[in-house]
Design a protein around this motif. Structure first.
Motif, PDB file in Angstrom:
ATOM      1  N   HIS A  94       0.849  -1.184   0.000  1.00 35.19           N
ATOM      2  CA  HIS A  94       0.000   0.000   0.000  1.00 35.19           C
ATOM      3  C   HIS A  94       0.888   1.238   0.000  1.00 35.19           C
ATOM      4  O   HIS A  94       2.027   1.207   0.459  1.00 35.19           O
ATOM      5  N   GLU A  95       0.355   2.330  -0.494  1.00 35.02           N
ATOM      6  CA  GLU A  95       1.099   3.591  -0.557  1.00 35.02           C
ATOM      7  C   GLU A  95       1.461   4.107   0.832  1.00 35.02           C
ATOM      8  O   GLU A  95       2.481   4.736   1.025  1.00 35.02           O
ATOM      9  N   ASP A  96       0.613   3.826   1.832  1.00 35.50           N
ATOM     10  CA  ASP A  96       0.835   4.357   3.177  1.00 35.50           C
ATOM     11  C   ASP A  96       1.644   3.415   4.077  1.00 35.50           C
ATOM     12  O   ASP A  96       1.720   3.623   5.284  1.00 35.50           O
ATOM     13  N   ASP A  97       2.270   2.375   3.511  1.00 32.98           N
ATOM     14  CA  ASP A  97       3.119   1.471   4.295  1.00 32.98           C
ATOM     15  C   ASP A  97       4.311   2.233   4.867  1.00 32.98           C
ATOM     16  O   ASP A  97       4.836   3.153   4.241  1.00 32.98           O
ATOM     17  N   ILE A  98       4.739   1.831   6.052  1.00 33.47           N
ATOM     18  CA  ILE A  98       5.937   2.399   6.667  1.00 33.47           C
ATOM     19  C   ILE A  98       7.139   1.848   5.921  1.00 33.47           C
ATOM     20  O   ILE A  98       7.340   0.636   5.864  1.00 33.47           O
ATOM     21  N   LYS A  99       7.958   2.739   5.348  1.00 33.41           N
ATOM     22  CA  LYS A  99       9.104   2.324   4.546  1.00 33.41           C
ATOM     23  C   LYS A  99      10.394   2.858   5.131  1.00 33.41           C
ATOM     24  O   LYS A  99      10.431   3.926   5.726  1.00 33.41           O
ATOM     25  N   VAL A 100      11.458   2.098   4.941  1.00 34.11           N
ATOM     26  CA  VAL A 100      12.813   2.523   5.271  1.00 34.11           C
ATOM     27  C   VAL A 100      13.643   2.348   4.009  1.00 34.11           C
ATOM     28  O   VAL A 100      13.561   1.320   3.340  1.00 34.11           O
ATOM     29  N   THR A 101      14.431   3.356   3.673  1.00 30.86           N
ATOM     30  CA  THR A 101      15.267   3.311   2.485  1.00 30.86           C
ATOM     31  C   THR A 101      16.627   2.719   2.854  1.00 30.86           C
ATOM     32  O   THR A 101      17.223   3.095   3.859  1.00 30.86           O
ATOM     33  N   VAL A 102      17.096   1.784   2.034  1.00 23.87           N
ATOM     34  CA  VAL A 102      18.403   1.164   2.227  1.00 23.87           C
ATOM     35  C   VAL A 102      19.283   1.544   1.048  1.00 23.87           C
ATOM     36  O   VAL A 102      18.867   1.419  -0.103  1.00 23.87           O
ATOM     37  N   THR A 103      20.488   2.040   1.336  1.00 23.34           N
ATOM     38  CA  THR A 103      21.473   2.310   0.284  1.00 23.34           C
ATOM     39  C   THR A 103      22.605   1.313   0.453  1.00 23.34           C
ATOM     40  O   THR A 103      22.989   0.986   1.575  1.00 23.34           O
ATOM     41  N   TYR A 104      23.125   0.836  -0.660  1.00 20.60           N
ATOM     42  CA  TYR A 104      24.179  -0.184  -0.625  1.00 20.60           C
ATOM     43  C   TYR A 104      25.121   0.051  -1.785  1.00 20.60           C
ATOM     44  O   TYR A 104      24.686   0.372  -2.890  1.00 20.60           O
ATOM     45  N   ASN A 105      26.411  -0.096  -1.539  1.00 17.09           N
ATOM     46  CA  ASN A 105      27.419   0.042  -2.580  1.00 17.09           C
ATOM     47  C   ASN A 105      28.158  -1.283  -2.681  1.00 17.09           C
ATOM     48  O   ASN A 105      29.041  -1.570  -1.879  1.00 17.09           O
ATOM     49  N   GLY A 106      27.760  -2.104  -3.636  1.00 19.57           N
ATOM     50  CA  GLY A 106      28.378  -3.411  -3.801  1.00 19.57           C
ATOM     51  C   GLY A 106      27.524  -4.296  -4.682  1.00 19.57           C
ATOM     52  O   GLY A 106      26.502  -3.876  -5.229  1.00 19.57           O
ATOM     53  N   ILE A 107      27.941  -5.527  -4.814  1.00 22.02           N
ATOM     54  CA  ILE A 107      27.216  -6.499  -5.633  1.00 22.02           C
ATOM     55  C   ILE A 107      26.135  -7.141  -4.776  1.00 22.02           C
ATOM     56  O   ILE A 107      26.413  -7.690  -3.709  1.00 22.02           O
ATOM     57  N   LEU A 108      24.915  -7.083  -5.260  1.00 20.58           N
ATOM     58  CA  LEU A 108      23.792  -7.674  -4.534  1.00 20.58           C
ATOM     59  C   LEU A 108      23.779  -9.189  -4.724  1.00 20.58           C
ATOM     60  O   LEU A 108      24.253  -9.700  -5.733  1.00 20.58           O
ATOM     61  N   PRO A 109      23.221  -9.936  -3.768  1.00 21.52           N
ATOM     62  CA  PRO A 109      23.136 -11.398  -3.918  1.00 21.52           C
ATOM     63  C   PRO A 109      22.261 -11.794  -5.107  1.00 21.52           C
ATOM     64  O   PRO A 109      21.384 -11.040  -5.530  1.00 21.52           O
ATOM     65  N   ASP A 110      22.494 -12.983  -5.624  1.00 19.42           N
ATOM     66  CA  ASP A 110      21.741 -13.474  -6.781  1.00 19.42           C
ATOM     67  C   ASP A 110      20.245 -13.567  -6.507  1.00 19.42           C
ATOM     68  O   ASP A 110      19.431 -13.392  -7.406  1.00 19.42           O
ATOM     69  N   LEU A 111      19.853 -13.871  -5.276  1.00 22.23           N
ATOM     70  CA  LEU A 111      18.439 -14.025  -4.941  1.00 22.23           C
ATOM     71  C   LEU A 111      17.735 -12.697  -4.691  1.00 22.23           C
ATOM     72  O   LEU A 111      16.537 -12.672  -4.432  1.00 22.23           O
ATOM     73  N   PHE A 112      18.456 -11.577  -4.756  1.00 21.71           N
ATOM     74  CA  PHE A 112      17.851 -10.266  -4.514  1.00 21.71           C
ATOM     75  C   PHE A 112      16.915  -9.910  -5.663  1.00 21.71           C
ATOM     76  O   PHE A 112      17.284  -9.977  -6.833  1.00 21.71           O
ATOM     77  N   ARG A 113      15.700  -9.515  -5.322  1.00 20.73           N
ATOM     78  CA  ARG A 113      14.744  -9.009  -6.309  1.00 20.73           C
ATOM     79  C   ARG A 113      13.613  -8.319  -5.551  1.00 20.73           C
ATOM     80  O   ARG A 113      13.499  -8.426  -4.329  1.00 20.73           O
ATOM     81  N   GLU A 114      12.765  -7.629  -6.299  1.00 22.78           N
ATOM     82  CA  GLU A 114      11.618  -6.969  -5.690  1.00 22.78           C
ATOM     83  C   GLU A 114      10.651  -8.016  -5.154  1.00 22.78           C
ATOM     84  O   GLU A 114      10.565  -9.128  -5.670  1.00 22.78           O
ATOM     85  N   GLU A 115       9.930  -7.649  -4.099  1.00 18.06           N
ATOM     86  CA  GLU A 115       8.982  -8.527  -3.407  1.00 18.06           C
ATOM     87  C   GLU A 115       9.674  -9.734  -2.781  1.00 18.06           C
ATOM     88  O   GLU A 115       9.055 -10.771  -2.558  1.00 18.06           O
ATOM     89  N   GLN A 116      10.960  -9.604  -2.486  1.00 20.40           N
ATOM     90  CA  GLN A 116      11.750 -10.667  -1.865  1.00 20.40           C
ATOM     91  C   GLN A 116      12.181 -10.197  -0.480  1.00 20.40           C
ATOM     92  O   GLN A 116      12.486  -9.025  -0.287  1.00 20.40           O
ATOM     93  N   GLY A 117      12.228 -11.101   0.474  1.00 15.25           N
ATOM     94  CA  GLY A 117      12.694 -10.769   1.810  1.00 15.25           C
ATOM     95  C   GLY A 117      14.202 -10.624   1.829  1.00 15.25           C
ATOM     96  O   GLY A 117      14.915 -11.401   1.202  1.00 15.25           O
ATOM     97  N   ILE A 118      14.690  -9.593   2.515  1.00 15.08           N
ATOM     98  CA  ILE A 118      16.133  -9.402   2.658  1.00 15.08           C
ATOM     99  C   ILE A 118      16.457  -8.991   4.100  1.00 15.08           C
ATOM    100  O   ILE A 118      15.581  -8.543   4.839  1.00 15.08           O
ATOM    101  N   VAL A 119      17.713  -9.149   4.456  1.00 16.02           N
ATOM    102  CA  VAL A 119      18.244  -8.654   5.718  1.00 16.02           C
ATOM    103  C   VAL A 119      19.481  -7.856   5.375  1.00 16.02           C
ATOM    104  O   VAL A 119      20.323  -8.308   4.594  1.00 16.02           O
TER     105      VAL A 119
END
Length: 160
Positions: A94-119
Motif C-alpha cells: 500500500h502507498e501508506d506502508d511504513i518504509k525505510v530506504t536502504v542504500t548499498y554500494n556493492g554487488i547484490l546477492p543473486d536471490l535479490f529481487r523486488e517482493e523478496q525478503g532481505i536482511v
C-alpha cells in the motif's frame, strides 16, 4: 585473625576483583559489536516491548520485503537504493506502508529481487535511511536451485 588467613583472604579477594574487572571489560567489548534487529515499523515507532528507537549512527540489522518499483541503480557504479516494508502475509503493498530506504554500494546477492525478503546490516543515517555494509537475500524453506529442480523432474518423468 592469624596472618596466614589474612593473606589467603586478600589473595581470594584480589582474584575475585580481577575476574570481575575482566568480565566487565569483555561484556563492554562485546556490546560494541552487537547489531540489533529491527523491522521498518520499529525504526519509525520503536520496539513494541520497550519503545526504544534506534539512534542515528547506530549499527543495526534490518529485515523486510523489497518494495516493487523502488530499486534504483546508479548506472556508473555499484550503488543501489531500495525501500523495505515489514514482512507480512498476504504480500500486498500500500502507498501508506511504513518504509525505510536502504542504500548499498556493492554487488547484490543473486536471490535479490523486488517482493523478496532481505536482511541488511548497516548504520542508520538521516532518520529513516540505512547505509548497508552487507545485504543478504532470504529464500523460502522450499528453495531448490533450478538445475536440481530440472534434474528431479527429468528423473521423475523417466520412472513412469
Amino acid at each position: 585473625m592469624n596472618p596466614r588467613r589474612k593473606k589467603r583472604l586478600s589473595i581470594i579477594l584480589a582474584v575475585l576483583v580481577g575476574l570481575g574487572a575482566i568480565s566487565g571489560l569483555v561484556l563492554y567489548a562485546l556490546s560494541q559489536n552487537i547489531d540489533l534487529f529491527y523491522k521498518p515499523t520499529e525504526i519509525h515507532y520503536g520496539k513494541q516491548e520497550t519503545g526504544i528507537k534506534p539512534t542515528e549512527g547506530q549499527r543495526l540489522r534490518i529485515g523486510g520485503i523489497v518494495v516493487p518499483g523502488s530499486v534504483v541503480r546508479d548506472p556508473n557504479s555499484l550503488k543501489v537504493q531500495f525501500d523495505l516494508v515489514d514482512m507480512r502475509q498476504p504480500l500486498v503493498f500500500h502507498e501508506d506502508d511504513i518504509k525505510v530506504t536502504v542504500t548499498y554500494n556493492g554487488i547484490l546477492p543473486d536471490l535479490f529481487r523486488e517482493e523478496q525478503g532481505i536482511v541488511a546490516n548497516g548504520i542508520l543515517k538521516d532518520g529513516f535511511v540505512v547505509e548497508a555494509s552487507e545485504v543478504l537475500a532470504k529464500h523460502d524453506e522450499n528453495y531448490m536451485p533450478a538445475e536440481i529442480v530440472e534434474q528431479a523432474q527429468s528423473k521423475h518423468q523417466k520412472s513412469y
